[in-house]
Scaffold this active site. Structure first.
Site, PDB file in Angstrom:
ATOM      1  N   PHE A 138     -32.073  17.635 -42.193  1.00 43.61           N
ATOM      2  CA  PHE A 138     -32.464  19.009 -41.415  1.00 43.61           C
ATOM      3  C   PHE A 138     -33.759  19.493 -41.225  1.00 43.61           C
ATOM      4  CE2 PHE A 138     -32.965  23.695 -41.341  1.00 43.61           C
ATOM      5  CZ  PHE A 138     -32.267  24.005 -40.288  1.00 43.61           C
ATOM      6  N   ASP A 223     -40.668  15.554 -44.502  1.00 41.67           N
ATOM      7  CA  ASP A 223     -40.447  16.857 -44.596  1.00 41.67           C
ATOM      8  C   ASP A 223     -40.171  17.520 -45.892  1.00 41.67           C
ATOM      9  OD1 ASP A 223     -39.320  19.299 -44.236  1.00 41.67           O
ATOM     10  OD2 ASP A 223     -37.861  18.946 -42.623  1.00 41.67           O
ATOM     11  N   LYS A 252     -41.245  26.631 -47.086  1.00 42.43           N
ATOM     12  CA  LYS A 252     -40.397  27.583 -47.617  1.00 42.43           C
ATOM     13  C   LYS A 252     -41.236  28.110 -48.889  1.00 42.43           C
ATOM     14  CE  LYS A 252     -35.853  26.323 -46.596  1.00 42.43           C
ATOM     15  NZ  LYS A 252     -35.666  25.444 -45.498  1.00 42.43           N
TER      16      LYS A 252
END
Ligand SMILES: *Cc1c(COP(=O)(O)O)cnc(C)c1O
Length: 394
Positions: A138, A223, A252
């Site tokens: 993702f 990532d 995040k």
């Protein structure tokens, strides 16, 4: 009694907001550490942290001080000029990187991925545009990041997607070996797939992938948007595997809840992006960068990397002892409790009622990604609240 203007109505909250999320009918109004309170004053243990975002805890005092200070001095100036918090943050992140890194600041994870993709294509040249990413990986919802994301269900209705993306099996080195060819610019993977269900890469796969990328002359882009910023007990997830990427992304946990993203590149690769080739109006703004810097300094001064290791091991052990939990997978405080039956959705809904926030990341797995400040007492309370639910549902 104070009357509220009509637009404050909460009678039909979906009337004014696009229905892109399945939301629980709960409104949070306040937080502290790993606890939250809703509009009725009910307390919750937060084992989700706004999806691995609130690293230093809700309403963190050090981050709040940085935000207020910069709100009163300088919030935005544009990237036609320099600002001090951005430079301090860039140097701080550089000190945490495996090489003398160069940063591009933006406002979200997806944007950090977009930068990494554009950088890879510019670096590789026009005959090598392809990106190999992982099935069930993702990377975000914008078009480039969406094309890289390895879940066809998320593409539905949005065709045509940008071309040049190929997907290979995660944890299957041969699949990546076959997918890489003379048109490949880069490989893009998470070392621990987050949205895919908290699936750690194996040591063998990730080390093999590093070697493969080096041998074939393609970039390895990692990532780190979910697994970075101390969540696994090291600053970056890739440190758990003893590998070094060419480019990586963070977002995040970086500013404890303020919107930020960053693409972090080895210096010689970063040179591919020259003046005018990429940009972001808000990226690298002083307020958000000051908050991120305060967050990183808090994580360091409070040894939250150590706490992620300690409480991660404790949470794993406690969850494993619960009825209906088959196993707990993950690293540090990036965990998933796999249930004996595909009833994660029901368990998550009932946990919320009982005052514990967990996420049903797959049909049979609960994602546990609490703030890095979570305490043994928080975990004990959460486990006590989860016990009767798991006993009943499973
Ligand atoms: C959340 C996430 C993204 C996307 O970040 P946004 O800020 O939602 O755009 C990308 N990659 C990974 C691994 C993520 O967990």
């Amino acid at each position: 009694m104070k009357t509220q203007p009509a637009y404050y109505t909460t009678e039909d909250p979906t009337a004014a907001v696009m229905h892109t999320y399945g939301r629980y009918p709960v409104t949070f109004v306040r937080g502290a550490g790993a606890r939250l309170w809703d509009s009725h004053g009910k307390e919750y243990i937060d084992l989700l942290a706004g999806v691995a975002v609130v690293a230093s805890g809700h309403a963190n005092e050090a981050v709040a001080r940085a935000i207020t200070a910069h709100a009163h001095t300088l919030v935005h100036v544009s990237n036609y000029f320099w600002n001090e918090p951005m430079l301090s943050l860039a140097n701080k992140l550089r000190s945490l990187s495996p090489w003398p890194a160069k940063m591009f600041f933006c406002n979200s994870g997806a944007e950090a991925i977009e930068c990494a993709l554009k950088l890879a294509r510019k670096w590789a040249g026009k005959n090598r545009p392809n990106i190999v990413a992982a099935v069930k990986g993702f990377h975000g919802r914008t078009y480039g990041a969406l094309a890289a994301t390895g879940s066809p269900s998320k593409w539905e209705g949005f065709a045509p997607l940008p071309g040049g993306f190929v997907h290979a099996e995660f944890n299957h080195l041969e699949s990546f070996d076959r997918a890489i060819n003379g048109s490949t610019a880069a490989v893009l993977v998470e070392v621990i797939q987050g949205e895919g269900g908290v699936i750690p890469g194996t040591r063998e796969f990730l080390r093999g992938l590093r070697d493969l990328c080096t041998r074939r002359g393609v970039l390895l882009i990692l990532d780190e948007i979910q697994c970075g910023i101390g969540r696994t007990g090291t600053w970056w997830g890739f440190e758990q595997y003893g590998i070094v990427p060419d480019v990586f992304t963070s977002a995040k946990g970086l500013a404890n809840g303020l919107p930020i993203g960053v693409c972090i590149s080895a210096p010689e690769i970063a040179e591919a992006l020259t003046p005018g080739t990429h940009g972001s109006t808000f990226g690298g703004g002083p307020l958000v960068c000051a908050a991120a810097l305060a967050n990183l300094e808090y994580i360091e001064s409070q040894n939250l990397l150590g706490n992620a290791q300690l409480q991660g091991a404790y949470l794993t052990q406690q969850m494993q002892s619960l009825p209906g939990v088959k196993l707990v997978r993950g690293v540090g405080l990036m965990l998933a409790a796999v249930l004996t039956k595909p009833k994660a959705k029901e368990v998550a809904a009932r946990a919320l009622q009982a005052g514990v926030i967990v996420n049903n990341v797959t049909d049979d797995a609960l994602r546990l990604v609490p703030p890095l400040v979570v305490t043994k007492q928080d975990i004990d309370t959460a486990v006590l609240r989860l016990l009767p639910i798991l006993r009943e549902v499973l």
